[in-house]
Write a protein that holds these residues in place. Structure first.
Motif, PDB file in Angstrom:
ATOM      1  N   THR A   1      10.563   1.676   2.474  1.00  0.00           N
ATOM      2  CA  THR A   1      11.963   1.519   2.835  1.00  0.00           C
ATOM      3  C   THR A   1      12.519   0.214   2.272  1.00  0.00           C
ATOM      4  O   THR A   1      11.779  -0.701   1.907  1.00  0.00           O
ATOM      5  N   PHE A   2      13.844   0.137   2.206  1.00  0.00           N
ATOM      6  CA  PHE A   2      14.482  -1.101   1.752  1.00  0.00           C
ATOM      7  C   PHE A   2      14.128  -2.253   2.687  1.00  0.00           C
ATOM      8  O   PHE A   2      13.932  -3.391   2.244  1.00  0.00           O
ATOM      9  N   GLU A   3      14.021  -1.963   3.968  1.00  0.00           N
ATOM     10  CA  GLU A   3      13.660  -2.995   4.941  1.00  0.00           C
ATOM     11  C   GLU A   3      12.257  -3.521   4.671  1.00  0.00           C
ATOM     12  O   GLU A   3      11.994  -4.724   4.787  1.00  0.00           O
ATOM     13  N   GLN A   4      11.330  -2.618   4.303  1.00  0.00           N
ATOM     14  CA  GLN A   4       9.977  -3.063   3.970  1.00  0.00           C
ATOM     15  C   GLN A   4       9.973  -3.917   2.707  1.00  0.00           C
ATOM     16  O   GLN A   4       9.261  -4.914   2.627  1.00  0.00           O
TER      17      GLN A   4
ATOM     18  N   THR B   1      -0.175 -10.306 -11.182  1.00  0.00           N
ATOM     19  CA  THR B   1      -0.991  -9.133 -11.466  1.00  0.00           C
ATOM     20  C   THR B   1      -0.110  -7.896 -11.575  1.00  0.00           C
ATOM     21  O   THR B   1       1.073  -7.932 -11.237  1.00  0.00           O
ATOM     22  N   LYS B   2      -0.674  -6.829 -12.058  1.00  0.00           N
ATOM     23  CA  LYS B   2       0.042  -5.553 -12.160  1.00  0.00           C
ATOM     24  C   LYS B   2      -0.610  -4.584 -11.185  1.00  0.00           C
ATOM     25  O   LYS B   2      -1.450  -3.765 -11.550  1.00  0.00           O
ATOM     26  N   THR B   3      -0.213  -4.714  -9.916  1.00  0.00           N
ATOM     27  CA  THR B   3      -0.819  -3.955  -8.835  1.00  0.00           C
ATOM     28  C   THR B   3       0.196  -2.964  -8.277  1.00  0.00           C
ATOM     29  O   THR B   3       1.299  -3.368  -7.887  1.00  0.00           O
ATOM     30  N   PRO B   4      -0.137  -1.691  -8.220  1.00  0.00           N
ATOM     31  CA  PRO B   4       0.820  -0.707  -7.697  1.00  0.00           C
ATOM     32  C   PRO B   4       1.003  -0.814  -6.190  1.00  0.00           C
ATOM     33  O   PRO B   4       0.165  -1.372  -5.477  1.00  0.00           O
ATOM     34  N   ASN B   5       2.118  -0.298  -5.715  1.00  0.00           N
ATOM     35  CA  ASN B   5       2.378  -0.150  -4.281  1.00  0.00           C
ATOM     36  C   ASN B   5       2.492  -1.483  -3.539  1.00  0.00           C
ATOM     37  O   ASN B   5       2.171  -1.565  -2.359  1.00  0.00           O
ATOM     38  N   MET B   6       2.956  -2.519  -4.233  1.00  0.00           N
ATOM     39  CA  MET B   6       3.089  -3.844  -3.611  1.00  0.00           C
ATOM     40  C   MET B   6       4.422  -4.481  -4.003  1.00  0.00           C
ATOM     41  O   MET B   6       4.511  -5.695  -4.178  1.00  0.00           O
ATOM     42  N   ALA B   7       5.471  -3.682  -4.153  1.00  0.00           N
ATOM     43  CA  ALA B   7       6.727  -4.169  -4.731  1.00  0.00           C
ATOM     44  C   ALA B   7       7.313  -5.359  -3.982  1.00  0.00           C
ATOM     45  O   ALA B   7       7.656  -6.382  -4.585  1.00  0.00           O
ATOM     46  N   GLY B   8       7.473  -5.236  -2.672  1.00  0.00           N
ATOM     47  CA  GLY B   8       8.101  -6.305  -1.904  1.00  0.00           C
ATOM     48  C   GLY B   8       7.293  -7.586  -1.914  1.00  0.00           C
ATOM     49  O   GLY B   8       7.837  -8.677  -2.125  1.00  0.00           O
TER      50      GLY B   8
ATOM     51  N   GLY C   1       0.801  -1.211   0.000  1.00  0.00           N
ATOM     52  CA  GLY C   1       0.000   0.000   0.000  1.00  0.00           C
ATOM     53  C   GLY C   1       0.836   1.263   0.000  1.00  0.00           C
ATOM     54  O   GLY C   1       0.293   2.377  -0.022  1.00  0.00           O
ATOM     55  N   THR C   2       2.168   1.109   0.018  1.00  0.00           N
ATOM     56  CA  THR C   2       3.079   2.249   0.023  1.00  0.00           C
ATOM     57  C   THR C   2       3.801   2.335  -1.318  1.00  0.00           C
ATOM     58  O   THR C   2       4.271   1.320  -1.838  1.00  0.00           O
ATOM     59  N   SER C   3       3.897   3.515  -1.862  1.00  0.00           N
ATOM     60  CA  SER C   3       4.592   3.707  -3.127  1.00  0.00           C
ATOM     61  C   SER C   3       6.025   3.199  -3.043  1.00  0.00           C
ATOM     62  O   SER C   3       6.676   3.299  -2.002  1.00  0.00           O
ATOM     63  N   SER C   4       6.523   2.672  -4.162  1.00  0.00           N
ATOM     64  CA  SER C   4       7.900   2.177  -4.194  1.00  0.00           C
ATOM     65  C   SER C   4       8.914   3.291  -3.930  1.00  0.00           C
ATOM     66  O   SER C   4      10.037   3.025  -3.491  1.00  0.00           O
ATOM     67  N   THR C   5       8.520   4.544  -4.170  1.00  0.00           N
ATOM     68  CA  THR C   5       9.427   5.660  -3.881  1.00  0.00           C
ATOM     69  C   THR C   5       9.459   5.995  -2.399  1.00  0.00           C
ATOM     70  O   THR C   5      10.371   6.687  -1.941  1.00  0.00           O
TER      71      THR C   5
END
Length: 267
Positions: free
Chosen positions: A108-111, A153-160, A101-105
């Protein structure tokens, strides 16, 4: 209901709803199920439920991120039974720790690394230790892994979380290729959102508040791509798991089995 008669199963992270459903189904189909979790009380309560319903189960306290505890426990199971037929790990990650739910920008790296280390890392540990004991005992068993449809899927804000899910798919294929010569299967259940679980309901509530939209509107985002009127259930997931670890599940070796009743937005 005896497709797993006399089989020996170990379920890790069984304090969670998904692993609990799998443990119940394994037992209903005749397996002796070793139910483990960091919370021994939760594992014991699940065992009592399984036994009350006519199944066979034992509880154990195991941290699915501690390789020493995993090794010691599986060694005990094999010593007591002479074999190990299937292992399932239902470990999850708290979505805020994973930066979901947090933007990749902003994450944090830890997240970003949290779900890779916790979810994928735990699947690696339990699977590889189980494979070691399956090989030593001559057990032609099944490593049943778990990930989520976020891998496809192509879902934003779910990078990790998405990266961890995709990594588990790769891990499944590698282990199938590596351990197949010993008769060991590796299969991954790729689950869509299970709307009845606490985790999904909490995410819907939090995300709707964060976005400033009604909860019902946020909930519709989880179901709008469904092909069928209703999505999958925990009971169906347990039954699917029991099928995949049975002899009839052998054709699915190395495969990622989509468990979502069909999604338009999932490859």
């Amino acid at each position: 209901m005896n497709s797993l008669k006399d089989k020996v199963a170990v379920v890790f992270a069984a304090s969670g709803e998904i692993a609990g459903a799998v443990a119940r189904s394994f037992a209903q189909h005749g397996a002796k199920v070793y139910v483990t979790a960091r919370n021994l009380d939760a594992a014991t309560a699940l065992v009592e439920e399984i036994v009350a319903n006519g199944g066979r189960a034992e509880a154990g306290k195991v941290d699915a991120l501690n390789e020493t505890e995993i090794d010691t426990y599986l060694q005990m199971v094999v010593a007591d039974n002479g074999k190990l037929d299937m292992v399932f790990n239902g470990i999850g990650s708290y979505y805020k720790d994973a930066g979901s739910g947090t933007s990749s920008t902003m994450a944090t790296f830890e997240q970003f690394m949290n779900p890779l280390q916790r979810i994928c890392g735990s699947q690696f540990l339990t699977s590889r230790v189980a494979a070691k004991y399956m090989i030593e005992s001559g057990s032609a068993g099944t490593l049943l892994l778990l990930n989520a449809s976020m891998a496809k899927t192509k879902t934003p804000n779910m990078a990790g979380f998405a990266a961890a899910c995709a990594a588990i798919e790769g891990l499944t294929r590698v282990m199938a290729a590596e351990f197949g010569k010993h008769g060991i299967k590796a299969i991954c259940i790729c689950s869509g959102a299970l709307m009845e679980t606490r985790k999904i309901q909490e995410m819907i509530s939090d995300f709707s508040a964060y976005a400033g939209i009604p909860r019902e509107q946020m909930e519709s985002q989880y179901t709008k791509f469904n092909i069928l009127p209703s999505g999958p259930t925990l009971k169906q997931l347990g039954e699917t798991a029991a099928f995949l670890v049975s002899e009839n599940g052998a054709p699915f070796n190395s495969h990622i089995v989509d468990f979502d009743c069909g999604k338009i937005n999932v490859l």
